[in-house]
Scaffold this motif. Structure first.
Motif, PDB file in Angstrom:
ATOM      1  N   ASN A   8      68.907  61.462  22.171  1.00  0.00           N
ATOM      2  CA  ASN A   8      69.178  61.164  20.763  1.00  0.00           C
ATOM      3  C   ASN A   8      70.630  60.756  20.560  1.00  0.00           C
ATOM      4  OD1 ASN A   8      66.628  61.540  19.821  1.00  0.00           O
ATOM      5  ND2 ASN A   8      66.967  63.641  19.164  1.00  0.00           N
ATOM      6  N   ARG A   9      71.553  61.442  21.232  1.00  0.00           N
ATOM      7  CA  ARG A   9      72.970  61.073  21.116  1.00  0.00           C
ATOM      8  C   ARG A   9      73.220  59.700  21.709  1.00  0.00           C
ATOM      9  NH1 ARG A   9      75.633  66.438  23.284  1.00  0.00           N
ATOM     10  NH2 ARG A   9      73.583  66.511  24.154  1.00  0.00           N
ATOM     11  N   ARG A  10      72.600  59.435  22.849  1.00  0.00           N
ATOM     12  CA  ARG A  10      72.761  58.130  23.503  1.00  0.00           C
ATOM     13  C   ARG A  10      72.180  57.026  22.616  1.00  0.00           C
ATOM     14  NH1 ARG A  10      71.201  59.277  28.607  1.00  0.00           N
ATOM     15  NH2 ARG A  10      69.054  59.252  27.934  1.00  0.00           N
ATOM     16  N   ARG A  13      74.580  56.407  19.757  1.00  0.00           N
ATOM     17  CA  ARG A  13      75.739  55.620  20.205  1.00  0.00           C
ATOM     18  C   ARG A  13      75.370  54.152  20.379  1.00  0.00           C
ATOM     19  NH1 ARG A  13      77.068  60.251  23.562  1.00  0.00           N
ATOM     20  NH2 ARG A  13      75.945  59.225  25.242  1.00  0.00           N
ATOM     21  N   SER A  14      74.191  53.896  20.922  1.00  0.00           N
ATOM     22  CA  SER A  14      73.743  52.513  21.107  1.00  0.00           C
ATOM     23  C   SER A  14      73.581  51.811  19.766  1.00  0.00           C
ATOM     24  CB  SER A  14      72.410  52.474  21.864  1.00  0.00           C
ATOM     25  OG  SER A  14      72.563  52.970  23.160  1.00  0.00           O
ATOM     26  N   ARG A  15      73.003  52.513  18.793  1.00  0.00           N
ATOM     27  CA  ARG A  15      72.829  51.920  17.456  1.00  0.00           C
ATOM     28  C   ARG A  15      74.190  51.664  16.810  1.00  0.00           C
ATOM     29  NH1 ARG A  15      67.834  51.586  15.529  1.00  0.00           N
ATOM     30  NH2 ARG A  15      68.530  51.378  13.376  1.00  0.00           N
ATOM     31  N   PRO A 124      66.924  52.708  20.705  1.00  0.00           N
ATOM     32  CA  PRO A 124      65.482  52.945  20.707  1.00  0.00           C
ATOM     33  C   PRO A 124      64.758  51.892  19.874  1.00  0.00           C
ATOM     34  CG  PRO A 124      66.582  54.529  19.299  1.00  0.00           C
ATOM     35  CD  PRO A 124      67.650  53.749  20.016  1.00  0.00           C
ATOM     36  N   GLY A 125      63.602  51.499  20.362  1.00  0.00           N
ATOM     37  CA  GLY A 125      62.812  50.494  19.662  1.00  0.00           C
ATOM     38  C   GLY A 125      61.709  51.114  18.842  1.00  0.00           C
TER      39      GLY A 125
END
Length: 144
Positions: A8-10, A13-15, A124-125
């Motif tokens: 969830n943290r990753r 960060r990606s978003r 996440p998609g």
């Protein structure tokens, strides 16, 4: 209250990275639209119609990129595809800049495009569930 899991943290960060990179692109594109307005106001352009049309088109793209950056900050699931598409289209632009001996600008455009693609694909998609295990129904896509 529980601590967010590592996926969830990753994903967050990606978003955020995708949102920031898209915002940077939007600001650059809007800067070009402003440049066209400047050219029209100062009379630096030979063809007012072409400058107005180009400026309006670039303005539309800049506003669309702002909407895309906003979508990345929310829970919208649609932002991935247009982000990847926009940045894939920037790669030939970078190549064209390289071939016209504008290597620093070409490198910056290419680096921004690749970073944006990576950030968008890392987020996440639609089919990813909240805990990052994949699968829309909560089941993992990993076969045991």
């Amino acid at each position: 209250m529980t601590e967010p899991t590592a996926p969830n943290r990753r994903a967050g960060r990606s978003r955020r990275a995708a949102a920031v990179l898209t915002l940077v692109e939007a600001l650059v594109v809007l800067g070009f639209a402003g440049f066209y307005v400047y050219e029209m106001v100062t009379g630096a352009t030979d063809d007012l119609t072409r400058a107005a049309t180009s400026g309006a088109l670039i303005l539309v793209f800049g506003l669309a990129l702002l909407a895309l950056a906003r979508a990345w900050t929310g829970a919208s699931q649609w932002a991935r595809t247009p982000t990847v598409l926009w940045n894939v289209l920037l790669l030939p632009v970078a190549w064209s800049l390289h071939e016209s001996d504008r290597d620093p600008v070409a490198l910056a455009v290419a680096a921004l495009a690749v970073a944006s693609i990576v950030a968008a694909l890392s987020a996440p998609g639609r089919r990813d569930d909240a805990d990052g295990t994949g699968g829309a129904d909560g089941e993992s896509d990993v076969v045991s």
